[in-house]
Design an enzyme around this catalytic site. Sequence first.
Site: not given
Length: 480
Positions: A192, A261
């Site tokens: 991220n 995920d």
Amino acid sequence: MNMHDFSKTKILVVGDVMLDQYWSGRAGRISPEAPVPVVKVADENVRAGGAANVALNIADLGADVNLMGVIGQDSFGQQLNQVLEQAGVASNWVYSESGTICKLRVLSHHQQLIRMDFENAVPELSAKSLAKLVAEKVADYDVLVISDYAKGALQFVEEMIQAAKSQQVPVLIDPKGNDFSRYAGATLVKPNQGEFELIVGVCADQDDLIEKAKQLIQEINIDALLVTRSEHGMALIEKDAGATILKSRAQEVFDVTGAGDTVIATLATAFGSGLSMPKSVKLANEAASIVVRKVGTSTVSKVELEEQLNASMRHQGYASMSEDEVHSLVQIAQSKGEKVVFTNGCFDLLHSGHVRYLNEAARQGDRLVVAVNSDESVKLLKGDSRPIVELAGRMELLSALSCVDWVVPFNEETPERLICKLAPDVLVKGGDYKPDEIAGAQCVWDKGGEVAVLSFWEGYSTTRMVDKIQEAEIKEGAAQ
């Protein structure tokens, strides 16, 4: 975008697995013992977390998935196994005295009040055994996904990557920590933005992010980086290609738990099925917009993803929908018991008569497919002066109507072949036809469907509109 059949895609997931527990209830008062809320627990549930949630997401998309990790022979491990078995996820464990990691969250009114972690360091010997297990099995899979939560299971991740590379198996990694050099040789690493900036420093803007990503790709010797940027979307930077920037598709965000995920799971499933990396990332972006609307660690099913793609295509005006894409959407609708209606036409110079007809057609069922004659097909039927409006414009106008669900072009004089392929529940045609004169009627009847003839509204005609325009131009020319 076409949704592939993922059932033949085999994916190996390895990483830090854990059990997510959720206790929820009403917080109606403050404890007399300390200034904290008292939650009267009304519901308890458990979910697979970490790498196990990645595996669940892959299973929900219909792919064949195997999960490897380190757990304990304890109650948390037993509960995790039950969740995975119910979802059809196969697993190969290295059992360790360190036990199974568990994260317990207490919620009230969908707000998380506290999280309690039960975990111990994974012994080096257990991590070594896991790396050996991966090396023995990885050749049997289309993709290796490594889900790193920095809990110790991936102490020998370099050996896993090399084992996969030696078998030409792509490696996709969801990373953790400030040392990405340990992922050298991977196909793609997905940090991220916070994780990315921890490595390269704060990015001033998007161009700066892309430049720093290119440098990092060279430094750690990987093929691509996918930087997820929360509300700003995603940035895919590939070694041998340009950057692909995707805007966020999320409209409402309730909980980002496990969203990463879902992204890596969808990306791996799509890429393993044969889609290109950019197309796989686009699919992952759509999946992310779904999962953040859910509370807690969740998955995205193939049906949800296909419905999201349907909504996305509607938003974009259906400019690129293919027969296969519409066929897939029709099958999904019918599997849910929805009645699919089919009609067709040139729809050149869309007018209120068309709109009334399409609204009436839509009322014959739950979903309306509109097949549109291509420009070449219109010329065959109407002459070289038609169409007035090119195919892309006609499709965009039709897709803007609330009564229309899906728009698809066809090249022939009639849509009979397309009707036989889509197999709608109701075939609708406007005019004074007899049902057995309508192209495709027999295909529909053979599959138990209906054929309906609707009346056109008097006074509305594209030809009449063209004639009026020409008359007006003649009068205007004469007046001059």
